[in-house]
Design a protein around this motif. Structure first.
Motif, PDB file in Angstrom:
ATOM      1  N   ARG A 155      12.477   2.570   9.512  1.00  0.00           N
ATOM      2  CA  ARG A 155      11.455   3.392  10.168  1.00  0.00           C
ATOM      3  C   ARG A 155      10.038   2.941   9.839  1.00  0.00           C
ATOM      4  N   CYS A 156       9.909   1.900   9.010  1.00  0.00           N
ATOM      5  CA  CYS A 156       8.579   1.522   8.500  1.00  0.00           C
ATOM      6  C   CYS A 156       7.730   0.856   9.582  1.00  0.00           C
ATOM      7  N   ILE A 157       6.445   1.192   9.598  1.00  0.00           N
ATOM      8  CA  ILE A 157       5.529   0.547  10.549  1.00  0.00           C
ATOM      9  C   ILE A 157       4.514  -0.354   9.844  1.00  0.00           C
ATOM     10  N   ARG A 161       0.161   1.878   3.306  1.00  0.00           N
ATOM     11  CA  ARG A 161      -0.380   2.987   2.521  1.00  0.00           C
ATOM     12  C   ARG A 161       0.335   3.128   1.177  1.00  0.00           C
ATOM     13  N   CYS A 162       1.687   3.056   1.226  1.00  0.00           N
ATOM     14  CA  CYS A 162       2.468   3.311   0.006  1.00  0.00           C
ATOM     15  C   CYS A 162       2.138   2.288  -1.067  1.00  0.00           C
ATOM     16  N   ALA A 163       2.134   1.024  -0.701  1.00  0.00           N
ATOM     17  CA  ALA A 163       1.917  -0.015  -1.706  1.00  0.00           C
ATOM     18  C   ALA A 163       0.490   0.049  -2.247  1.00  0.00           C
ATOM     19  N   LEU A 205       2.059  10.313   1.511  1.00  0.00           N
ATOM     20  CA  LEU A 205       1.202   9.334   2.183  1.00  0.00           C
ATOM     21  C   LEU A 205       1.883   8.648   3.352  1.00  0.00           C
ATOM     22  N   CYS A 206       3.170   8.373   3.229  1.00  0.00           N
ATOM     23  CA  CYS A 206       3.854   7.602   4.258  1.00  0.00           C
ATOM     24  C   CYS A 206       3.795   8.362   5.579  1.00  0.00           C
ATOM     25  N   PRO A 207       3.245   7.737   6.628  1.00  0.00           N
ATOM     26  CA  PRO A 207       3.087   8.462   7.890  1.00  0.00           C
ATOM     27  C   PRO A 207       4.371   8.503   8.711  1.00  0.00           C
TER      28      PRO A 207
HETATM   29  S1  SF4 Z   1       3.659   4.082   3.872  1.00  0.00           S
HETATM   30 FE1  SF4 Z   1       5.628   4.234   4.944  1.00  0.00          FE
HETATM   31  S2  SF4 Z   1       5.294   3.324   6.963  1.00  0.00           S
HETATM   32 FE2  SF4 Z   1       3.579   2.720   5.663  1.00  0.00          FE
HETATM   33  S3  SF4 Z   1       4.176   0.731   4.814  1.00  0.00           S
HETATM   34 FE3  SF4 Z   1       4.810   2.266   3.327  1.00  0.00          FE
HETATM   35  S4  SF4 Z   1       6.916   2.725   3.864  1.00  0.00           S
HETATM   36 FE4  SF4 Z   1       6.032   1.694   5.646  1.00  0.00          FE
END
Ligand code: SF4
Ligand code: SF4
Ligand code: FES
Ligand code: FES
Lengths: 843, 164
Positions: A155-157, A161-163, A205-207
């Motif tokens: 589902r990641c786009i 943000r997370c990293a 944070l993950c959208p």
């Molecule tokens: S915050 Fe969620 S959508 Fe954005 S890069 Fe990280 S895992 Fe992917």
């Protein structure tokens, strides 16, 4: 051409509406202020702009920038004319979201983000409704990231943000970005628990549904939840929370933005410290002499039972985790009835330290967490931020990343997620070291003479240590915004006053527009209010109960039996009491000993006000009404088939209500329980008179602290430690020791195995290795624990966490010493099989 | 484990370097040369020598085309799929090469001799379409030329050049 001053404002037009903002405000933020929410994924106010997702494209029609641009990357300038609805921008955004959706598994129906998902929102608002791409989708393998964060990489786009949070904001080093281009993967080197104690924030944070809350997985949609603003009770910082409850049970907690306190984030102790409200062993029914009864009968029995007592023989113990209303009711009761002053702190040292910290605080000096990030030289004395107030560690990191210098003076091996200089001293040497540093900082300052002469003599120091202290003293004196942080959990009673005095004088050395700050850490979420209320300490009370000077005891939301190093002695003393009443929502052995039990509501059900360590009054809202969680009643097949007008298990009442009704029965009612009443109970918090707190809280401290310039310094004697002996110190840890969160099932199930700490020099002498299982001979019996050996820790100490899984209560007293050479490592066969280290009493 | 010589070479390389992580790519190449590819053990050892966490080194290792995190054949062929090569029908070359070797991009021939991978522009666009074999440049390519190269490599005369 002269440069514009930083604060210069500018006027721009967005979609035909004008707005004035500070120059360089990202256009995406300026638009938000107009109520125009430009679509975005990578941009987040706490992370800043990177322009990674291309979702926020707008058209700049006129002004210094022209054409299609990313609104998060362009700073506002005078004369800009921006259109968010320009067809070119709209089409661009539609294409972006279409390509971001190309690989999406279309699994919203089984995704926990569904219903509050930014990707859903932007897909719909971007106008992408029909899939055109028919090719194969890229797929990933997910990782197990531990008990809290669920991972669904498909589902990641790739918004990063997370990293960015994990590495830049939190300083974590085990989660990041792997691979490249369309294979980009967010995860760890290999599956395993995320190490950062702030990891839970990546869920908020993950959208998308890539990173979601694991404990609440598949249990509720956002719209199913009863949600409400609350305050975290797991340390004195009072971070903002949003509670989400369903079926009479907290499902999850999320960070609630409070710009001056926690910003957008919270720590995992705060996020996963709930669950004590739905424990099966939670007291829910009033009891008299072991028999369940109804509220009125229990109160009447208590009031009747109290009547024969001489007022001076009735004692009350309160807790710093109670709300302000409860503390005020408790103080009022003691005063009106002429009972002994209430006791809030476990021992005289802690009470003294908390009171001296509270006395040194005033509106002109106090610093908020946000101020920490603004300071340029920070002195942390006798505080282990990650253990005592985890979010402070993030603020220190923010300061360090902005170039602030951080010095930590402590005896423990304080881990910090940022660069900091560490100087380690024995706890009783800290005041002397602070004195050396203060002399260097305030040398030649006339107004500092009284303060300096009140300071203790510095201990004998190595020349390089003395030099380091002097250098830091000078740094503080020259700083633009020096800040002093002082803990109370381990501090000698005078230390916070000395630290506060230093900060006050540093402030005095500055021009009008400069400032200095003091940030004490206090025991518990309402520790400041309790400290301002004064009162006795538990050790003294214990002696009085033993001698028959106190014969009736009311304990309100204080878990004293599981927090004392002398449980046996307390149990014996409690048996001597003629009357013991307990009002609490936590299960404890105290309830078994009580004649009267009054079940109280938790913060989630009662709400209430809390004053954090900077004197900020904040309100937690009641989020749901108490009752047995449906999850449990349904497990037995059907809710109980009883005729009643309320939910089963809904007897708990706010502790303040119990106390007010008790006061009424004792014939001293008449307290309105309003703001005037609260203000009267806490003269040290004059701001209370102004009434309820606004959303982000309000400081209630007096503007100046009377007499704070000349702290009275009592001599503190260092304990006599014979050579080759270790002083056993009880310490806090991020997880597993704090009173409420150590009853939280999620944390209890996942907190790292408790360990004890030893300085490398001592470990060397005793021939003990890092990681060994250790047998520590304590007065009440041996204690087994893993050993951690540290270079940066004061020698002569054995640090023992107040973790219920460790048999630390075998200390059987305070000031316990153990002989270094009697510590020994146990062999593999003797190693405990796991549950051996846990308290049997803990269900 | 890397042999002592290699360990010493790496430690020497890192000596006096203020931020050892700036040498991360060089260290990975050294380890890859010894192990044949950057296996998990090499990555963990490298991270430790560099004072990085395995994740931090893995972030770099998986970013770069010429660090191999999986076993590769004796000859690693990187076919350029940059724009200029693409205009010169690089995909024909790629298809031909794969057909000849009986592998798909990313795979290694059963005899362990050849691995076929794409790469970005290798900077010799004037000789497009182009490829690298163990770091040696070949171009401009035609299907015939590709067959010849494979033959030479198979016969083993081709000296083994390793990147960097
Ligand atoms: S915050 Fe969620 S959508 Fe954005 S890069 Fe990280 S895992 Fe992917
Ligand atoms: S830092 Fe303290 S108040 Fe904030 S979330 Fe953590 S435990 Fe709660
Ligand atoms: S929000 Fe501006 S590019 Fe992602
Ligand atoms: S595009 Fe192939 S070498 Fe440049």
């Amino acid at each position: 051409m002269s440069r514009k001053p930083e604060e210069a404002s500018c006027r721009l037009t967005i979609d035909g509406r004008e707005i004035v903002v500070a120059a360089d405000t990202p256009v995406i933020d300026a638009a938000e202020r107009l109520g125009i929410m430009i679509p975005r994924f990578c941009y987040h106010p706490a992370l800043g702009a990177v322009g990674a997702c291309r979702m926020c494209a707008v058209k700049f029609l006129d002004g210094p920038v022209k054409g299609l641009q990313m609104s998060c990357m362009v700073g506002a300038r005078d004369g800009m004319v921006v259109s968010t609805t320009n067809p070119e921008a709209v089409d661009f955004r539609r294409q972006v979201v279409e390509w971001l959706m190309a690989n999406h598994p279309h699994d919203c129906p089984v995704c926990d983000e569904g219903g509050h998902c930014l990707l859903q929102d932007e897909t719909i608002s971007g106008g992408h409704a029909l899939r055109r791409y028919r090719g194969p989708k890229r797929t990933y393998r997910d990782q197990d990231l531990g008990p809290f964060v669920a991972h669904e990489m498909n589902r990641c786009i790739h918004c990063y943000r997370c990293a960015r949070f994990y590495q830049e904001v939190a300083g974590g080093r085990d989660y990041g970005v792997l691979s490249i281009a369309r294979r980009t993967y967010f995860g760890r080197y290999e599956g395993g628990r995320l190490e950062s104690p702030f990891a839970g924030n990546i869920i908020d944070l993950c959208p998308t549904g890539t990173l979601t809350d694991k404990p609440s997985r598949y249990r509720a949609r956002r719209w199913d939840l009863e949600r409400g603003p609350s305050v975290c009770l797991h340390c004195s910082l009072g971070c903002g929370l949003t509670v989400g409850a369903r079926y009479r049970e907290v499902m999850k907690l999320e960070a609630r933005l409070n710009p001056e306190v926690n910003g957008h984030f919270i720590c995992d102790r705060g996020r996963y410290g709930f669950g004590y409200e739905s424990r099966p062993d939670r007291p829910r029914q009033p009891r008299v002499d072991g028999r369940e009864t109804i509220a009125g009968a229990a109160l009447a029995a208590l009031a009747e039972g109290l009547k024969p007592f001489e007022a001076g023989k009735v004692a009350m113990v309160g807790g710093t985790r109670s709300n302000l209303e409860t503390l005020a009711a408790l103080l009022g009761l003691c005063r009106d009835q002429g009972w002994r002053p209430p006791v809030f702190f476990r021992d005289a040292r802690l009470a003294g330290a908390a009171e001296s910290a509270a006395a040194a605080l005033s509106g002109d000096l106090v610093a908020s967490l946000a101020d920490v990030g603004r300071a340029d030289v920070i002195l942390v004395v006798c505080a282990d931020p990650l253990a005592e107030a985890p979010m402070l560690a993030l603020s220190l990191r923010r300061a360090a990343r902005r170039g602030a210098a951080v010095l930590v003076l402590d005896h423990r091996p304080c881990d910090l997620p940022c660069e900091a200089e560490r100087l380690t001293f024995a706890p009783q040497e800290l005041a002397g070291c602070l004195s050396r540093l203060a002399h260097a900082a305030l040398r030649g300052r006339k107004e500092a003479a009284a303060y300096l002469s009140s300071l203790p003599l510095p201990p004998d120091l190595l020349p390089e240590t003395a030099l380091a202290l002097d250098t830091w003293g000078k740094r503080l004196a020259e700083a633009r915004f020096p800040l002093v942080v002082c803990g109370t959990d381990q501090a000698e009673p005078t230390l916070p006053a000395l630290a506060g005095g230093l900060a006050r004088l540093l402030a005095g050395s500055h021009d009008q527009d400069r400032r200095a700050g003091f940030l004490p850490l206090l025991p518990g979420p309402n520790g400041l209010a309790a400290a301002l209320a004064g009162g006795g300490d538990l050790e003294a009370l214990l002696a009085d109960i033993e001698d028959g000077r106190a014969t009736a005891l009311l304990v309100v939301e204080s878990d004293l039996l599981s927090r004392t190093p002398e449980p046996e002695r307390w149990l014996a003393a409690l048996r001597k009491l003629k009357l013991l009443a307990v009002c609490d929502h936590l299960p404890s052995p105290l309830l078994e000993a009580a004649h009267v039990v009054l079940p109280s509501r938790t913060v989630f059900e009662a709400g209430g006000h809390f004053v954090n360590q900077e004197g900020r009054l904040q309100r937690a809202m009641p989020v749901f009404s108490p009752g047995l969680p449906m999850g449990r009643t349904l497990r037995e097949g059907h809710p109980p088939r009883l005729f009643m007008s309320c939910a089963p298990g809904s007897e708990p009442r706010p502790a303040a209500d119990w106390l007010k009704d008790l006061a009424g029965l004792l014939g001293a009612g008449g307290r309105a329980g309003d703001w005037a009443d609260l203000a009267a109970a806490f003269p040290g918090l004059p701001g209370l008179a102004a009434g309820p707190a606004p959303e982000n809280g309000r400081r209630c401290l007096p503007e100046t602290a009377p007499g704070a310039d000349a702290p009275s310094v009592a001599k503190t004697g260092s304990p006599d430690v014979p050579p080759d002996h270790l002083q056993v110190l009880l310490v806090e840890r991020t997880f597993g020791t704090e009173e409420l969160s150590c009853r939280a099932p999620l944390l209890a199930a996942s907190a790292p195995e408790p360990w004890v700490d030893l300085a490398a020099a001592d470990a060397g002498k005793a021939g003990l290795a890092h990681g060994a299982w250790l047998l520590v001979p304590l007065p009440g019996g041996p204690l087994r624990a893993r050993l951690r050996v540290h270079q940066d820790m004061a020698p002569g100490l054995l640090l023992l966490p107040r973790d219920p899984r460790l048999l630390w209560q075998r200390l059987a007293g305070t000031g316990v010493l153990v002989e270094l050479l009697r510590l020994h490592a146990i062999t593999a066969e003797e190693e405990p099989a796991g549950e051996d280290t846990t308290l049997e009493a803990e269900p | 484990m890397p042999d002592d010589d290699l360990r010493r070479t790496i430690l020497n390389m890192l000596q006096g370097v203020e931020h050892p992580r700036e040498k991360a790519v060089d260290v990975m190449y050294l380890l890859q040369r010894q192990y044949g590819y950057l296996c998990d053990e090499a990555l963990v050892v490298g991270a430790e020598l560099l004072g990085m966490t395995p994740l931090e080194l893995e972030e770099l290792a998986t970013f770069y085309d010429f660090i191999y995190r999986r076993p590769v054949g004796k000859y690693v062929i990187h076919v350029c799929d940059g724009v200029v090569c693409w205009m010169h029908h690089e995909d024909d070359i790629f298809r031909h090469l794969c057909a000849r070797l009986g592998v798909r991009p990313g795979e290694t021939t059963a005899d362990g001799l050849f691995t076929v991978l794409p790469t970005v522009c290798i900077g010799d666009c004037d000789k497009a379409p182009a490829m690298l074999v163990n770091g040696r440049f070949y171009g401009p390519l035609t299907p015939g030329r590709v067959d010849e190269i494979l033959e030479t490599l198979r016969s083993g005369d081709e000296e083994r050049v390793l990147c960097p």
